[in-house]
Write a protein that holds these residues in place. Sequence first.
Motif, PDB file in Angstrom:
ATOM      1  N   ASP A   1      -4.063 -12.756  11.434  1.00 48.24           N
ATOM      2  CA  ASP A   1      -3.413 -14.057  11.568  1.00 48.24           C
ATOM      3  C   ASP A   1      -4.007 -15.064  10.584  1.00 48.24           C
ATOM      4  OD1 ASP A   1      -1.774 -13.175  13.679  1.00 48.24           O
ATOM      5  OD2 ASP A   1      -3.410 -13.487  15.123  1.00 48.24           O
ATOM      6  N   PHE A   2      -3.428 -16.269  10.572  1.00 52.23           N
ATOM      7  CA  PHE A   2      -3.900 -17.356   9.712  1.00 52.23           C
ATOM      8  C   PHE A   2      -5.399 -17.607   9.942  1.00 52.23           C
ATOM      9  CE2 PHE A   2      -5.010 -21.854   9.263  1.00 52.23           C
ATOM     10  CZ  PHE A   2      -4.677 -22.056   7.928  1.00 52.23           C
ATOM     11  N   GLY A   3      -6.141 -17.691   8.832  1.00 52.08           N
ATOM     12  CA  GLY A   3      -7.567 -17.975   8.898  1.00 52.08           C
ATOM     13  C   GLY A   3      -8.451 -16.762   9.098  1.00 52.08           C
ATOM     14  N   LYS A   4      -7.839 -15.595   9.373  1.00 49.50           N
ATOM     15  CA  LYS A   4      -8.598 -14.362   9.567  1.00 49.50           C
ATOM     16  C   LYS A   4      -8.618 -13.562   8.265  1.00 49.50           C
ATOM     17  CE  LYS A   4      -9.189 -15.268  13.945  1.00 49.50           C
ATOM     18  NZ  LYS A   4     -10.525 -15.634  14.459  1.00 49.50           N
ATOM     19  N   SER A   5      -9.536 -12.597   8.198  1.00 49.06           N
ATOM     20  CA  SER A   5      -9.630 -11.758   7.006  1.00 49.06           C
ATOM     21  C   SER A   5      -9.918 -10.320   7.402  1.00 49.06           C
ATOM     22  CB  SER A   5     -10.729 -12.280   6.072  1.00 49.06           C
ATOM     23  OG  SER A   5     -11.982 -12.284   6.717  1.00 49.06           O
ATOM     24  N   PHE A   6      -9.705  -9.406   6.455  1.00 44.48           N
ATOM     25  CA  PHE A   6     -10.049  -7.999   6.660  1.00 44.48           C
ATOM     26  C   PHE A   6     -10.845  -7.512   5.456  1.00 44.48           C
ATOM     27  CE2 PHE A   6      -6.109  -7.859   4.274  1.00 44.48           C
ATOM     28  CZ  PHE A   6      -6.291  -6.816   3.372  1.00 44.48           C
ATOM     29  N   THR A   7     -11.665  -6.507   5.661  1.00 45.09           N
ATOM     30  CA  THR A   7     -12.508  -5.970   4.591  1.00 45.09           C
ATOM     31  C   THR A   7     -11.648  -5.225   3.570  1.00 45.09           C
ATOM     32  OG1 THR A   7     -14.360  -5.728   6.111  1.00 45.09           O
ATOM     33  CG2 THR A   7     -14.470  -4.483   4.063  1.00 45.09           C
ATOM     34  N   ILE A   8     -11.880  -5.501   2.300  1.00 42.96           N
ATOM     35  CA  ILE A   8     -11.145  -4.848   1.213  1.00 42.96           C
ATOM     36  C   ILE A   8     -11.695  -3.437   1.037  1.00 42.96           C
ATOM     37  CG2 ILE A   8     -10.715  -4.885  -1.279  1.00 42.96           C
ATOM     38  CD1 ILE A   8     -10.735  -7.961  -1.095  1.00 42.96           C
ATOM     39  N   GLU A   9     -10.863  -2.430   1.315  1.00 45.15           N
ATOM     40  CA  GLU A   9     -11.260  -1.031   1.209  1.00 45.15           C
ATOM     41  C   GLU A   9     -10.160  -0.233   0.527  1.00 45.15           C
ATOM     42  OE1 GLU A   9     -14.140  -0.323   5.065  1.00 45.15           O
ATOM     43  OE2 GLU A   9     -11.974  -0.141   5.371  1.00 45.15           O
ATOM     44  N   ASP A  10     -10.568   0.812  -0.168  1.00 48.75           N
ATOM     45  CA  ASP A  10      -9.621   1.682  -0.869  1.00 48.75           C
ATOM     46  C   ASP A  10      -8.608   2.279   0.110  1.00 48.75           C
ATOM     47  OD1 ASP A  10      -8.703   3.167  -3.232  1.00 48.75           O
ATOM     48  OD2 ASP A  10      -9.421   4.917  -2.118  1.00 48.75           O
ATOM     49  N   GLY A  11      -7.327   2.274  -0.303  1.00 47.82           N
ATOM     50  CA  GLY A  11      -6.285   2.905   0.497  1.00 47.82           C
ATOM     51  C   GLY A  11      -5.700   2.041   1.590  1.00 47.82           C
ATOM     52  N   THR A  12      -6.141   0.791   1.699  1.00 47.37           N
ATOM     53  CA  THR A  12      -5.603  -0.109   2.725  1.00 47.37           C
ATOM     54  C   THR A  12      -4.238  -0.635   2.295  1.00 47.37           C
ATOM     55  OG1 THR A  12      -7.824  -0.799   3.386  1.00 47.37           O
ATOM     56  CG2 THR A  12      -6.002  -2.244   4.012  1.00 47.37           C
ATOM     57  N   SER A  13      -3.263  -0.563   3.202  1.00 46.81           N
ATOM     58  CA  SER A  13      -1.932  -1.119   2.925  1.00 46.81           C
ATOM     59  C   SER A  13      -1.740  -2.384   3.746  1.00 46.81           C
ATOM     60  CB  SER A  13      -0.834  -0.110   3.259  1.00 46.81           C
ATOM     61  OG  SER A  13      -0.821   0.186   4.637  1.00 46.81           O
ATOM     62  N   ILE A  14      -1.016  -3.347   3.160  1.00 47.07           N
ATOM     63  CA  ILE A  14      -0.801  -4.635   3.824  1.00 47.07           C
ATOM     64  C   ILE A  14       0.672  -4.988   3.776  1.00 47.07           C
ATOM     65  CG2 ILE A  14      -1.540  -7.047   3.981  1.00 47.07           C
ATOM     66  CD1 ILE A  14      -3.328  -4.989   1.470  1.00 47.07           C
ATOM     67  N   ASP A  15       1.235  -5.302   4.953  1.00 46.11           N
ATOM     68  CA  ASP A  15       2.580  -5.853   5.039  1.00 46.11           C
ATOM     69  C   ASP A  15       2.419  -7.371   5.125  1.00 46.11           C
ATOM     70  OD1 ASP A  15       5.080  -6.768   5.679  1.00 46.11           O
ATOM     71  OD2 ASP A  15       5.463  -5.308   7.271  1.00 46.11           O
ATOM     72  N   PHE A  16       2.747  -8.067   4.010  1.00 47.50           N
ATOM     73  CA  PHE A  16       2.567  -9.516   3.950  1.00 47.50           C
ATOM     74  C   PHE A  16       3.739 -10.283   4.564  1.00 47.50           C
ATOM     75  CE2 PHE A  16      -0.096  -8.066   0.348  1.00 47.50           C
ATOM     76  CZ  PHE A  16      -1.301  -8.666   0.700  1.00 47.50           C
ATOM     77  N   GLY A  17       4.755  -9.568   5.034  1.00 44.97           N
ATOM     78  CA  GLY A  17       5.932 -10.219   5.600  1.00 44.97           C
ATOM     79  C   GLY A  17       7.155  -9.989   4.753  1.00 44.97           C
ATOM     80  N   GLU A  18       7.120 -10.457   3.486  1.00 47.86           N
ATOM     81  CA  GLU A  18       8.247 -10.272   2.570  1.00 47.86           C
ATOM     82  C   GLU A  18       7.982  -9.148   1.571  1.00 47.86           C
ATOM     83  OE1 GLU A  18       9.956 -13.729   0.790  1.00 47.86           O
ATOM     84  OE2 GLU A  18       9.383 -15.029   2.451  1.00 47.86           O
ATOM     85  N   VAL A  19       6.718  -8.849   1.311  1.00 49.41           N
ATOM     86  CA  VAL A  19       6.346  -7.785   0.373  1.00 49.41           C
ATOM     87  C   VAL A  19       5.206  -6.988   0.990  1.00 49.41           C
ATOM     88  CG1 VAL A  19       7.044  -9.080  -1.683  1.00 49.41           C
ATOM     89  CG2 VAL A  19       4.688  -9.243  -0.856  1.00 49.41           C
ATOM     90  N   THR A  20       4.986  -5.785   0.474  1.00 47.61           N
ATOM     91  CA  THR A  20       3.852  -4.961   0.899  1.00 47.61           C
ATOM     92  C   THR A  20       2.967  -4.646  -0.284  1.00 47.61           C
ATOM     93  OG1 THR A  20       5.122  -2.917   0.577  1.00 47.61           O
ATOM     94  CG2 THR A  20       5.164  -3.908   2.777  1.00 47.61           C
ATOM     95  N   GLY A  21       1.683  -4.412  -0.005  1.00 50.13           N
ATOM     96  CA  GLY A  21       0.745  -4.114  -1.066  1.00 50.13           C
ATOM     97  C   GLY A  21      -0.201  -2.988  -0.685  1.00 50.13           C
ATOM     98  N   MET A  22      -0.856  -2.421  -1.709  1.00 52.30           N
ATOM     99  CA  MET A  22      -1.810  -1.340  -1.511  1.00 52.30           C
ATOM    100  C   MET A  22      -3.061  -1.653  -2.314  1.00 52.30           C
ATOM    101  SD  MET A  22      -2.639   1.665  -0.233  1.00 52.30           S
ATOM    102  CE  MET A  22      -1.106   2.441   0.315  1.00 52.30           C
ATOM    103  N   ILE A  23      -4.234  -1.487  -1.681  1.00 53.49           N
ATOM    104  CA  ILE A  23      -5.510  -1.746  -2.348  1.00 53.49           C
ATOM    105  C   ILE A  23      -6.089  -0.438  -2.868  1.00 53.49           C
ATOM    106  CG2 ILE A  23      -7.915  -2.449  -1.986  1.00 53.49           C
ATOM    107  CD1 ILE A  23      -6.878  -4.543  -0.035  1.00 53.49           C
ATOM    108  N   ARG A  24      -6.544  -0.487  -4.120  1.00 56.39           N
ATOM    109  CA  ARG A  24      -7.261   0.623  -4.728  1.00 56.39           C
ATOM    110  C   ARG A  24      -8.588   0.132  -5.250  1.00 56.39           C
ATOM    111  NH1 ARG A  24      -5.425   5.000  -2.421  1.00 56.39           N
ATOM    112  NH2 ARG A  24      -3.216   5.407  -2.810  1.00 56.39           N
ATOM    113  N   LYS A  25      -9.635   0.903  -5.019  1.00 55.63           N
ATOM    114  CA  LYS A  25     -10.970   0.531  -5.479  1.00 55.63           C
ATOM    115  C   LYS A  25     -11.270   1.239  -6.803  1.00 55.63           C
ATOM    116  CE  LYS A  25     -13.990  -1.078  -2.951  1.00 55.63           C
ATOM    117  NZ  LYS A  25     -14.615  -2.413  -2.807  1.00 55.63           N
ATOM    118  N   GLY A  26     -12.043   0.550  -7.665  1.00 54.28           N
ATOM    119  CA  GLY A  26     -12.510   1.168  -8.897  1.00 54.28           C
ATOM    120  C   GLY A  26     -11.433   1.361  -9.936  1.00 54.28           C
TER     121      GLY A  26
END
Length: 436
Positions: A411-436
């Motif tokens: 939710d607003f004001g919260k955060s999550f740890t950035i880790e390889d392979g994490t996917s995020i649904d931002f509402g209108e778009v989705t993203g994928m985190i890759r490390k290195g």
Amino acid sequence: MHRSFKDNQRVITSSGKSLNIVKFLGSGGQGEVYEVNYEGRRLALKWYFIQTGTQNQKTMIERLVKLGKPDERFLWPVDVLTVHKKKSFGYLMPLRPFQFSNIVDLMKRRVEPSFDSVITACIQLADSFYKLHQKDLCYRDISFGNFFFHARTGDILICDNDNVTPTSIDHSGVLGTPRFMAPEVVLGKSKPNMSSDLFSLSVLIFYMLMMHHPLEGKLEKNIKCFDLPAMTKLYGERPVFIFDPINSINRPVPGYHDNAIAFWPIYTERIRELFVHTFTKGSRIPNQRISEKVWREVLIELKNSITVCECGMENFYDIQKLKQNQHNRCWHCNRVLYPASRLKINNEVIILNLNTKLYGHHLMAQEKYRFKKILAEVVPHPLIPERTGLKNLSRVPWKVRTKLGKSLSIDFGKSFTIEDGTSIDFGEVTGMIRKG
């Protein structure tokens, strides 16, 4: 020099309204500029000299007032004023906040903005002139004397809008600023138009990124008398890009053009390709010039690619080099660059450095090239210094799924740890985190 008004002078306009002249700010070729207090508002007044305050000029400004500003970044005329017993006229516009600097301050190193701020300024320039041109208006005189920027945020303001005209009008008399004018305007073959605006915009962006003019190399150094015929030849008859891959007669000279030599290899291959195109084919063929939309798109890519080396210096992580099995190396210490993490959203890749911010054009389907409303930011982990998190600053809850399959709601004001392979649904778009 005799001024039209005195500091602290009270003036009554022809319409009977009171105007207080606060102080004189400066003068140029067309007139004087004052800070004024008008109906409780702090504004700037440009008052024309008698010889430049023509009826045609007045009519054009009245038209601009009626049209309204194309974008909030323009210090646009808001009203036309005449004063009893004064033969000329003036117009009111918003006053530039003191935090904004002239580009000359950047050239003379009075301010030292980050790469991020400079690129943000270039993006906003491209976006603002796109909006101006969408209204079928031509600026005519794009140069680094006509805009201001905030050295910390990269926000810009565009001034001297009284020479803006509809593209169908060519009797303004303003041809542009030497060294920024398109070759066909320099040679008198064309009046300023949208196409010449694009050339001037490209020169301005090159200046911002390279701290140098794109056509001033060996040919310019060898000029003994920099008079009008010499300028016409350099900028009009024989404009040769200093990094033309085919024609090397105008390369920058060490000891004279060191900014260009130092900055050119720092940037990505994509941004260099655009400059090569616009100052080779684009110099000769107006319809080959890079559009504001393309500049905006590629500059966003460049901003997204900023990574910070272990030595603390900002660099650009060039994805093209990865595709060619080449290392990205720091321009300062020559270390191989290994970005901590990357976020991919559709075809866009954003390097996630500490304090990287995401905006509307990242997380919303409708593109918005605004940098005031931050929707996400990379923040330090509260307990583990070597880790970072992505903080939700939007009003939309995110749905996060880790590589191990764990689901989270951020939710607003919260955060999550950035880790390889994490996917995020931002509402209108989705993203994928890759490390290195």
